[in-house]
Design an enzyme around this catalytic site. Sequence first.
Site, PDB file in Angstrom:
ATOM      1  N   SER A  55      26.450  21.337  59.201  1.00 21.15           N
ATOM      2  CA  SER A  55      26.145  22.528  58.412  1.00 21.15           C
ATOM      3  C   SER A  55      25.595  22.112  57.052  1.00 21.15           C
ATOM      4  CB  SER A  55      27.405  23.381  58.231  1.00 21.15           C
ATOM      5  OG  SER A  55      27.885  23.827  59.477  1.00 21.15           O
ATOM      6  N   GLU A  96      25.684  21.734  51.190  1.00 26.49           N
ATOM      7  CA  GLU A  96      26.917  20.971  51.418  1.00 26.49           C
ATOM      8  C   GLU A  96      26.724  19.474  51.169  1.00 26.49           C
ATOM      9  OE1 GLU A  96      29.678  21.363  54.518  1.00 26.49           O
ATOM     10  OE2 GLU A  96      29.338  23.499  54.818  1.00 26.49           O
ATOM     11  N   ARG A 137      35.474  23.975  50.798  1.00 18.80           N
ATOM     12  CA  ARG A 137      34.601  22.788  50.785  1.00 18.80           C
ATOM     13  C   ARG A 137      34.605  22.142  49.398  1.00 18.80           C
ATOM     14  NH1 ARG A 137      35.630  24.259  54.851  1.00 18.80           N
ATOM     15  NH2 ARG A 137      34.378  24.763  56.677  1.00 18.80           N
TER      16      ARG A 137
END
Length: 339
Positions: free
Chosen positions: A239, A335, A166
């Site tokens: 998420s 995130e 990520r």
Amino acid sequence: MSLQVQSAISLKPFNTFGVDVQARLFAEAHSDDDVREALAYSARHDVPLLVIGGGSNLLLSADVQSLVVRMASRGIRIVHEDCLESIVEAEAGEPWHPFVQSCLELGLAGLENLSLIPGTVGAAPMQNIGAYGVEIKDVFHSLTALDRETGELREFSLQDCAFGYRDSVFKHQVARWLILRVRFKLSRVARLHLEYGPVRQRLDEQGIDRPTPFDVSRAICAIRSEKLPDPAVLGNAGSFFKNPIIAAELYATIKQQHPGVVGYPQDDGQVKLAAGWLIEQAGWKGYRDGDAGVHKLQSLVLVNYGQASGLQLLSLARRIQTDIAERFGVELEMEPNLY
């Protein structure tokens, strides 16, 4: 000047959390020229520039005192092909899932595991988005980005992007690089990734023993639809926390105290934990405080039940982070980008 700059625009339609904050200035960029005009406007009026895509990786905690530019460029083209593979180029503003479907319709495999992920093509490399055993880096060829400092274009190869979990160079240099278009290396001969148990199970339940990329895409769409709320119905950013990667020693300690902990060994000897498992074990699944909450089916997803502010969602996230750190000694990282 073709760029249309508006004042005092609500960003509620432009972030999947559905948080109602205002942008001081707002414009949509449909071309490279629009992007350059936005940069010039920002410099001329001494106002910061915030570039967004689908708004699926944002948590807006206050009104944005910037020129918010939404990337709205469209276009998909094959720039190279042979009997084995094709290189497909897409403009940054292309919605991600329709782009995946377009590639499948062209007979090109590689993106099927990334089906139904919200957002745009331009945002995908920033996060190195991934799901069900596949990440952007696995199908990435190159991209074109604008250097906001010099106004020049630069081509980035796979190595240039410094992709991680990520993560990418663009996430760390967000104020410098503005992604304009991305190229993917896709295969005409499918090499399917079916390591993720529920995908294989879904295909088996349907009696599909020789799946096509379309079959995999449909299975993943069904799984995601069951697990994750639709942002059009219930505000969310998918998420919310990254799956933490921890030292093997800490994992052993946690496993001794919590034998059911879910961990995935990494090549470097560390272990990736399932953040959702940690959050659920701590009792947060289904928690609600006003209109800010944790989804009742997927504890990795924070949701806006209607009128939650960005600050309320952020407060909930901070409380979860503190609790997980105290219970397990694990730091959870958000995130979404916070503004």
